[in-house]
Design a protein around this motif. Structure first.
Motif, mmCIF file in Angstrom:
data_model
loop_
_atom_site.group_PDB
_atom_site.id
_atom_site.type_symbol
_atom_site.label_atom_id
_atom_site.label_comp_id
_atom_site.label_asym_id
_atom_site.label_seq_id
_atom_site.Cartn_x
_atom_site.Cartn_y
_atom_site.Cartn_z
ATOM 1 N N HIS A 1 6.262 -3.960 2.297
ATOM 2 C CA HIS A 1 6.502 -3.108 1.131
ATOM 3 C C HIS A 1 5.547 -1.909 1.088
ATOM 4 N N ASP A 2 5.222 -1.365 2.250
ATOM 5 C CA ASP A 2 4.367 -0.183 2.319
ATOM 6 C C ASP A 2 5.206 1.087 2.263
ATOM 7 N N ALA B 1 0.845 -1.205 0.000
ATOM 8 C CA ALA B 1 0.000 0.000 0.000
ATOM 9 C C ALA B 1 0.881 1.256 0.000
ATOM 10 N N THR B 2 0.346 2.338 -0.567
ATOM 11 C CA THR B 2 1.092 3.591 -0.679
ATOM 12 C C THR B 2 0.242 4.752 -0.193
ATOM 13 N N PHE B 3 0.858 5.623 0.615
ATOM 14 C CA PHE B 3 0.186 6.816 1.130
ATOM 15 C C PHE B 3 1.072 8.015 0.816
ATOM 16 N N VAL B 4 0.558 8.965 0.046
ATOM 17 C CA VAL B 4 1.343 10.135 -0.347
ATOM 18 C C VAL B 4 0.605 11.405 0.070
ATOM 19 N N LYS B 5 1.274 12.232 0.877
ATOM 20 C CA LYS B 5 0.734 13.521 1.317
ATOM 21 C C LYS B 5 -0.646 13.364 1.950
ATOM 22 N N SER C 1 8.753 1.877 4.126
ATOM 23 C CA SER C 1 9.422 3.172 4.254
ATOM 24 C C SER C 1 8.458 4.241 4.759
ATOM 25 N N ILE C 2 8.984 5.100 5.627
ATOM 26 C CA ILE C 2 8.268 6.306 6.050
ATOM 27 C C ILE C 2 9.220 7.466 5.780
ATOM 28 N N VAL C 3 8.833 8.343 4.853
ATOM 29 C CA VAL C 3 9.753 9.357 4.352
ATOM 30 C C VAL C 3 9.161 10.760 4.505
ATOM 31 N N LYS C 4 9.951 11.665 5.075
ATOM 32 C CA LYS C 4 9.580 13.079 5.197
ATOM 33 C C LYS C 4 8.193 13.239 5.805
ATOM 34 N N SER C 5 7.951 12.504 6.865
ATOM 35 C CA SER C 5 6.644 12.509 7.506
ATOM 36 C C SER C 5 6.763 12.897 8.973
#
Length: 355
Positions: free
Chosen positions: A94-95, A75-79, A116-120
């Protein structure tokens, strides 16, 4: 058509659901795998037991959403705004969360892998008793977060500004804490095996009794830190800065202190057999009763050192410059002293290093 018909059609056509108000949606046990949502308001929604494998959420409002026991594979979460969301899903492989607000989110008992958790923002997020394996946390904010009882394996945290993170009983194995700041943290008894703290600020840290086996403290700053009775065989402290550090009773067999700087430190009773101190600098350092058998002290500079009652058998002191040093009661059988021929051969290299 119902919202479920719309979502099913969108999945079939590989098109996103856009700008819908789905606040409080009850999606329990639904199969929404592969769905794409853009600017959808899911605040307060329930995705409990929901299949969301390969789903994408882009700029969605997911405040307070519940993903308990959901399938979030790929799954993908963006902004997205996921503040106060429950993310204790059953499948979290692989989220990816990018530029998300995850403040006050709950990940307790979650098992996250290769994600991955990026710039959050992870401010006040809770990972208590969770498991993170081969995960990357890059450019995130952690103030007020908790990893109490969590287990981290082969993860990368960069930068790891964790001086305001609750760490109680966290376990880490093979974790890279890049540019870490643990200033003032209580980490006594903690399991931190094969971890990298390269360049970290560990000032004022209490690591008494911690397991630091084979961990990397290259260029780490240790000031007024308590490392008494740590278990740290083969630890790397190359070029580390140690000031007012208590390492008494520590297990440091085979540890490397090459080019380290020590001032006002205690290593009384420490187990330091085969440790390496080449080119290190010491001022007012105590090794009373320490085991330094077969240790290497080549080109060391020091003053006000105390080796009383220490075991220095077979230690190598080639070109060591030790002033005002106490060897009373020390065992010094077969120690190696300065080899003049070797020193002459080294002169050119040493001159270049000092330029």
């Amino acid at each position: 058509m119902t919202i479920w018909d719309d979502i099913a059609l969108s999945i079939q056509l590989d098109q996103p659901i856009r700008k819908r108000d789905l606040r409080g949606l009850f999606a329990r046990s639904r199969d929404l795998g592969g769905a794409i949502f853009h600017e959808v308001d899911f605040s307060g929604a329930s995705f409990v037991d929901c299949v969301l494998a390969r789903a994408k959420f882009i700029e969605c409002d997911l405040r307070g959403a519940d993903f308990s026991n959901a399938d979030l594979d790929h799954a993908t979460f963006v902004k997205c705004d996921l503040s106060q969301a429950r993310l204790c899903a059953r499948n979290m492989r692989h989220d990816c969360w990018v530029q998300c607000d995850l403040s006050e989110s709950s990940w307790e008992h979650a098992d996250m892998q290769v994600s991955s958790i990026v710039k959050s923002s992870l401010k006040s997020a809770r990972f208590d008793a969770g498991t993170l394996e081969r995960c990357t946390l890059i450019d995130d904010e952690f103030d007020g977060a908790s990893v109490a009882g969590a287990k981290l394996t082969q993860c990368v945290v960069s930068p790891a500004d964790w001086h305001k993170v609750a760490l109680g009983n966290m376990r880490a194995d093979g974790v890279i804490f890049s540019n870490a700041n643990f200033h003032g943290q209580v980490m006594s008894g903690m399991h931190l095996r094969r971890c990298s703290m390269q360049g970290a600020d560990l000032s004022g840290v209490d690591l008494a009794g911690a397991d630091l086996t084979e961990s990397n403290f290259y260029r780490t700053r240790l000031r007024q830190a308590n490392l008494s009775n740590v278990n740290a065989p083969h630890a790397l402290l190359l070029q580390a800065q140690l000031e007012q550090v208590d390492l008494s009773g520590a297990r440091l067999e085979g540890a490397i202190f090459q080019q380290a700087a020590l001032r006002d430190c205690r290593l009384d009773g420490a187990r330091l057999a085969t440790s390496v101190w080449n080119k290190s600098k010491h001022e007012n350092v105590s090794f009373q009763g320490a085991d330094l058998a077969y240790a290497r002290w080549e080109h060391v500079q020091g003053e006000h050192l105390d080796f009383s009652d220490a075991n220095l058998d077979h230690a190598q002191f080639h070109a060591a410059n030790l002033c005002d040093t106490n060897f009373r009661g020390a065992s010094m059988r077969h120690i190696g002293k300065t080899d003049k021929a070797r020193l002459a051969a080294e002169s050119r290299t040493l001159a270049l290093e000092n330029e």
